[in-house]
Scaffold this motif. Sequence first.
Motif, PDB file in Angstrom:
ATOM      1  N   ARG A 121      -5.432  -1.740   8.509  1.00 24.60           N
ATOM      2  CA  ARG A 121      -5.129  -0.257   7.989  1.00 24.60           C
ATOM      3  C   ARG A 121      -5.422   0.613   9.094  1.00 24.60           C
ATOM      4  N   HIS A 122      -6.494   0.216   9.667  1.00 17.28           N
ATOM      5  CA  HIS A 122      -7.156   1.255  10.784  1.00 17.28           C
ATOM      6  C   HIS A 122      -7.144   0.679  12.168  1.00 17.28           C
ATOM      7  N   LYS A 166      -6.828   7.041   7.112  1.00 15.80           N
ATOM      8  CA  LYS A 166      -6.999   6.363   5.819  1.00 15.80           C
ATOM      9  C   LYS A 166      -5.993   5.047   5.799  1.00 15.80           C
ATOM     10  N   THR A 167      -4.825   5.037   6.476  1.00 17.01           N
ATOM     11  CA  THR A 167      -3.799   4.055   6.299  1.00 17.01           C
ATOM     12  C   THR A 167      -3.268   4.256   7.539  1.00 17.01           C
ATOM     13  N   GLN A 168      -2.186   3.052   7.823  1.00 13.94           N
ATOM     14  CA  GLN A 168      -1.135   3.064   8.749  1.00 13.94           C
ATOM     15  C   GLN A 168      -0.368   4.057   9.050  1.00 13.94           C
ATOM     16  N   ASP A 191      -4.673  11.782   7.818  1.00 12.40           N
ATOM     17  CA  ASP A 191      -3.839  10.620   8.630  1.00 12.40           C
ATOM     18  C   ASP A 191      -3.049  11.318   9.518  1.00 12.40           C
ATOM     19  N   ASN A 217      -4.732  11.721   1.352  1.00 13.53           N
ATOM     20  CA  ASN A 217      -4.613  10.900   2.689  1.00 13.53           C
ATOM     21  C   ASN A 217      -3.716  11.656   3.781  1.00 13.53           C
ATOM     22  N   TYR A 243       0.279   5.169  -1.971  1.00 16.71           N
ATOM     23  CA  TYR A 243      -0.055   6.169  -1.036  1.00 16.71           C
ATOM     24  C   TYR A 243      -0.529   7.566  -1.701  1.00 16.71           C
ATOM     25  N   TRP A 283       0.758  -1.234   0.088  1.00 17.06           N
ATOM     26  CA  TRP A 283      -0.041  -0.096  -0.057  1.00 17.06           C
ATOM     27  C   TRP A 283       0.886   1.317  -0.077  1.00 17.06           C
TER      28      TRP A 283
END
Length: 603
Positions: A97-98, A378-380, A50, A46, A41, A37
Amino acid sequence: MTGAKKKKKSTLWGKMHTPQCEDIIQWCRRRLPILDWAPHYNLKENLLPDTVSGIMLAVQQVTQGLAFAVLSSVHPVFGLYGSLFPAIIYAIFGMGRHVATGTFALTSLISANAVERIVPQNIQNLTTPSNTSVLGLSDFEMQRIHVAVAVSFLGGVIQVAMFVLQLGSATFVVTEPVISAMTTGAATHVVTSQVKYLLGMKMPYISGPLGFFYIYAYVFENIKSVRLEALLLSLLSIVVLVLVKELNEQFKRKIKVVLPVDLVLIIAASFACYCTNMENTYGLEVVGHIPQGIPSPRAPPMNILSAVITEAFGVALVGYVASLALAQGSAKKFKYSIDDNQEFLAHGLSNIVSSFFFCIPSAAAMGRTAGLYSTGAKTQVACLISCIFVLIVIYAIGPLLYWLPMCVLASIIVVGLKGMLIQFRDLKKYWNVDKIDWGIWVSTYVFTICFAANVGLLFGVVCTIAIVIGRFPRAMTLSIKNMKEMEFKVKTEMDSETLQQVKIISINNPLVFLNAKKFYTDLMNIIQKENACNQPLDDISKCEQNTLLNSLSNGNCNEEVSQSCPNEKCSLILDCSGFTFFDYSGVSMLVENLSKLSDHSEV
């Protein structure tokens, strides 16, 4: 001739064992999800959400890190380390991811059993502060963190071993009612462990079977030793936290950034305690000195691993089960998939690597994960950004938390467990769907309360499997006569022009947690196979799927989903009259299938 055969075999053997470049790349992407991912990105879309989520998450990581370190019976600074390193490792190896990984109440509580047993409180007076130890902490504090680190290291080794054995595919035996009951019972234990701080009491460490009841018995026997100042400050903190969090939830759509009430409360309480000298004037217990910086990595003590094996198994299983439930929930909510076995590797490495940096056992926490949902992560990357702010606290802000009252920290813990405690509301839906699941929930909760989270988890799994095994032999199968009556009814009620547009999938067995995932896979395969076939269908295209499925309460149910095919409208009928019994996991999968089929463009 023999030489030719050997040459042929060696050639085949070489082809089978020679890894290709593409195979290596796929393996790396499968085992390092960040490679999948991160290259895609989207900074423009994002990065801002984030960043906001990361800042809010950092506040939770710091407060819960301090609190859960105390819960684990170690110095609060080690909770800050536990909020940093596990989050970084999981961002690299984890698929959720969350999911916010870090210190966790349940694993901290399990770890505390080993710490208090091996390094009890009564030997503290025998140790003195040492300038040669790590961060200038006393030998007593270092002995305690060594035990917690050993639990974390061995728990991570167990999780990695389970990954190697591919036991992630066996997690279906841990059903939703068992997870809900176990986490609720463990949260009740955590709240009970904070009673002494909420009331300002001095209390010896109490654990073991029925320890939950012994704690409250001790409180009532020594009710006169409650400090009124600590009780009032605890009640005020809880009211403020609950009220502001509810307002944030109500108006989160109207305001872009929620109020970090935890941070505001910590600053206000620390400032008030400093100005009024509550520690000496009222005898309130405070967090105390928090050293700056991160110590050099050190290997966990191997000589005490055999003494903490019970707690290590508890950390490995309870932490993984709770984290997997959150990862699966986020994957379902945001429509992506996770590998149950990969999660074993991610959490195992998080515990192993972090144990070299004096971190207590880690896992994903419900409160932090819910915070990522509400702030739009949205992501890590949000978790990685939070680590930056945790580093700032470790190197700059940590010493300012000296005056933070322990009763305020305990209040933050209690309110943070709200998501787990309100799972009592699940009892209503379990009663409506399957009363046996309701009974499993109640009995698992009781075992967790009376003994421990790992004991309750084991009891719930064994009880669930035993009940399913007992129900299968008594399950009624669908008779041929009833099937013919059902087919005749469908044919007579529909016009001849639509007979070619009906697909009937018959389900002739129970639908339970054992086969819920296979039911979904088989149903999708049947639909894809029918859509790929261009040959004309018979009057009625009937597919009988003999999988283990779960029954509805009345035993008969016909679910129909009408969609539009590429060329003409067609109908799919799930014949549920063959259901003999079911559980909550099976019904949840059935509802999820119907929801996805309603959006299917080819059915």
